[in-house]
Design an enzyme around this catalytic site. Structure first.
Site, PDB file in Angstrom:
ATOM      1  N   SER A 139      -7.110   1.775  -4.111  1.00 12.09           N
ATOM      2  CA  SER A 139      -5.948   2.402  -3.476  1.00 12.09           C
ATOM      3  C   SER A 139      -5.075   3.125  -4.486  1.00 12.09           C
ATOM      4  O   SER A 139      -4.395   4.083  -4.131  1.00 12.09           O
ATOM      5  CB  SER A 139      -5.084   1.343  -2.791  1.00 12.09           C
ATOM      6  OG  SER A 139      -5.551   1.062  -1.505  1.00 12.09           O
ATOM      7  N   GLU A 154       0.831  -1.206   0.000  1.00 13.44           N
ATOM      8  CA  GLU A 154       0.000   0.000   0.000  1.00 13.44           C
ATOM      9  C   GLU A 154       0.859   1.247   0.000  1.00 13.44           C
ATOM     10  O   GLU A 154       0.636   2.189  -0.777  1.00 13.44           O
ATOM     11  CB  GLU A 154      -0.930  -0.007   1.227  1.00 13.44           C
ATOM     12  CG  GLU A 154      -1.837   1.192   1.318  1.00 13.44           C
ATOM     13  CD  GLU A 154      -2.733   1.278   0.103  1.00 13.44           C
ATOM     14  OE1 GLU A 154      -2.495   2.171  -0.741  1.00 13.44           O
ATOM     15  OE2 GLU A 154      -3.657   0.461  -0.027  1.00 13.44           O
ATOM     16  N   ASP A 202       1.079   3.966  -3.115  1.00 14.60           N
ATOM     17  CA  ASP A 202       0.674   5.362  -2.946  1.00 14.60           C
ATOM     18  C   ASP A 202       1.790   6.325  -3.343  1.00 14.60           C
ATOM     19  O   ASP A 202       1.563   7.291  -4.072  1.00 14.60           O
ATOM     20  CB  ASP A 202       0.265   5.618  -1.490  1.00 14.60           C
ATOM     21  CG  ASP A 202      -1.014   4.892  -1.098  1.00 14.60           C
ATOM     22  OD1 ASP A 202      -1.772   4.518  -2.003  1.00 14.60           O
ATOM     23  OD2 ASP A 202      -1.254   4.714   0.111  1.00 14.60           O
TER      24      ASP A 202
END
Length: 521
Positions: A438, A246, A250
């Protein structure tokens, strides 16, 4: 303080996690730090600002905590053998940090703390029922967080080839963030220079060598990445199968889209306290001063207390007043949001009316041109974009054209999220392909940074503006095919991909002279 002089704090009720087992009473000598969030000095009504962006000092003076209220909390702490942990930002963040033993906290708030064990979330400290406060404090306290430290949210990313991410597509493809930005016609000639993108992470970490190697492989100067610790959260990388996926997704998507922007990662604990404190820390960060904040973590609305939902949304409104755009992943489990009760659910915080909820698509292209874009839905195991209608928030005024809608509709916008048309990223030295909504939150945060630079402004809370853009040339690729379970795509806004995926250059032109937006709700 006599027990009968206390009343329940509205919205603070808790129940044990489903399938959790009681272990026993929490050690009464255990030290716990909690966050007491105070009400604004006067209620913030965004329409009253008429689009004006406040400075941090202006905000604190008008809407921060009342210093007298802070003194009342300090006095309450002293009476109950609790220690105030001074941070210096109590007025702007409206948050007083208080520490004490479990025994002292139980007495102060008339609660019982127990340890529980959950088959998938592990051991946590929890409470049942409401938090209680002296009557004279209930008019100044917005919420209290940290007494219960259950794991609260999930990261919304899917790694291609792992369980839970389908390889069902006939011919899976993948892209670099640069290629996705080109397909969506992101503005060129700007890099996000002068902007800061904040990223909220409730776990995981990154290794600087990954960032250097990844951006060098794209022929891009690596962006400046800084980590900020909130509530003792730290940059803690482990391996590619963890929340590191994650964190790197990002950073690499946001940085690939807007390589000139500074990136600040706010690491915190995966609790309601950590999430709340991280957002308010980022919003009121006068050192880094982010103009866009990306959030890729969430959970069904039903998993949060109403005090958290309302308090978090209030901070999102403060972001709007400060000219900060918050982009949030809408979830990866379709219209049910992964809940097994047979009902539809939307993910929070994407369902906050004051954030930009980001849904997911399957993106196919040829020779640098989009050939097909549909709702991302790879089935129960493969994942699907979140979307639907909130049961916590009424329909905001900017969605009033969506007739028949009663709750806040999710998402607002969309972008490539299918692992089968996913993003090539580098995590802990491993090259992997990742999707999930995400990826869409940092994609949009990067676009906001580019637009802010090009337009020499802070777009801030853009929902009312983009919903008012005239169709059909409104700066979005309208997604009209596919579903996320209950909800299907169609012309205009829908509860799968919102207004659609971005056409960046068109948005830049339209936002340079936007039409009058209806007042924010």
């Amino acid at each position: 303080m006599a027990e009968q002089s206390k009343i329940a704090l509205a919205g603070s009720e808790r129940a044990p996690l489903r399938n959790a087992s009681l272990v026993g009473p929490t050690d009464p000598n255990q030290l716990v730090e909690i966050s007491i969030v105070l009400k604004q000095r006067r209620a913030l009504h965004l329409p009253d600002l008429q689009g004006k962006i406040l400075s941090h000092d202006e905000f604190a003076a008008a809407y921060g905590a009342d210093p007298e209220h802070i003194k009342r909390i300090q006095a309450f702490a002293a009476e109950n053998n609790l220690q105030v942990v001074e941070r210096g930002d109590e007025v702007s963040r409206r948050t007083v940090k208080v520490q004490g033993t479990v025994a002292s906290l139980e007495k102060a708030f008339s609660i019982t703390l127990n340890d529980y064990s959950h088959p998938s979330k592990g051991r946590y400290r929890g409470r049942t029922g409401a938090i209680h406060l002296p009557i004279e404090l209930t008019d100044i306290v917005q919420g209290i967080f940290g007494l219960d430290n259950r794991p609260q949210a999930k990261p919304h990313f899917r790694v291609r080839g792992l369980k839970g991410a389908s390889d069902a597509a006939a011919s899976p493809s993948s892209y670099s963030p640069v290629q996705v930005a080109q397909l969506y016609s992101f503005p060129t000639g700007v890099t996000g220079a002068g902007q800061t993108i904040g990223i909220i992470e409730l776990g995981g970490g990154y290794q600087p060598v990954d960032i250097t190697n990844y951006f060098n492989s794209l022929g891009i100067t690596p962006p400046t990445v800084t980590s900020v610790s909130v509530d003792n959260g730290t940059n803690s990388p482990t391996n590619a199968n963890s929340a590191d996926g994650e964190v790197l997704l990002d950073i690499e998507v946001a940085g690939g889209v807007a390589p000139g922007a500074n990136i600040v990662v706010y690491f915190t604990s995966n609790t309601d306290q950590g999430f709340q404190d991280a957002l308010s820390t980022a919003i009121h960060d006068t050192t880094n001063n982010p103009s866009a904040i990306s959030i890729s973590w969430g959970a069904p609305e039903a998993d949060w207390t109403s005090q958290f939902i309302q308090t978090f949304d209030q901070v999102a409104q403060e972001a709007a007043a400060l000219g900060v755009t918050i982009t949030v992943a809408a979830g990866d489990n379709g219209s049910s949001d992964g809940d097994t009760d047979g009902a539809d659910h939307v993910d929070f915080p994407a369902s906050s009316p004051h954030v930009l909820g980001c849904g997911g698509t399957t993106l196919e292209s040829s020779n640098g041109v989009i050939t097909s874009e549909t709702v991302w839905n790879d089935g129960v195991d493969g994942g699907a974009t979140g979307g639907g209608y909130s049961t916590s928030f009424a329909q905001p005024s900017y969605q009033s054209a969506n007739t028949g809608q009663t709750g806040r509709g999710v998402p607002d916008v969309a972008g490539d999220a299918d692992p089968n048309s996913g993003y090539n990223i580098l995590v802990d030295g491993e090259q992997i392909v990742v999707g999930g909504t995400s990826a869409v939150a940092p994609l949009w945060a990067g676009l906001i940074a580019l637009l802010n630079q090009q337009l020499n402004t802070r777009l801030g809370f853009i929902n009312p503006t983009i919903y008012a853009l005239p169709e059909p040339n409104n700066g979005f690729n309208d997604i009209t095919q596919g579903n996320n379970g209950t909800f299907s795509a169609g012309p205009g806004w829908d509860a799968t991909t919102g207004l659609g995926s971005p056409i960046g250059t068109t948005l830049a032109t339209l936002l340079a002279t936007p039409p009058p937006a209806p007042p924010a709700s």
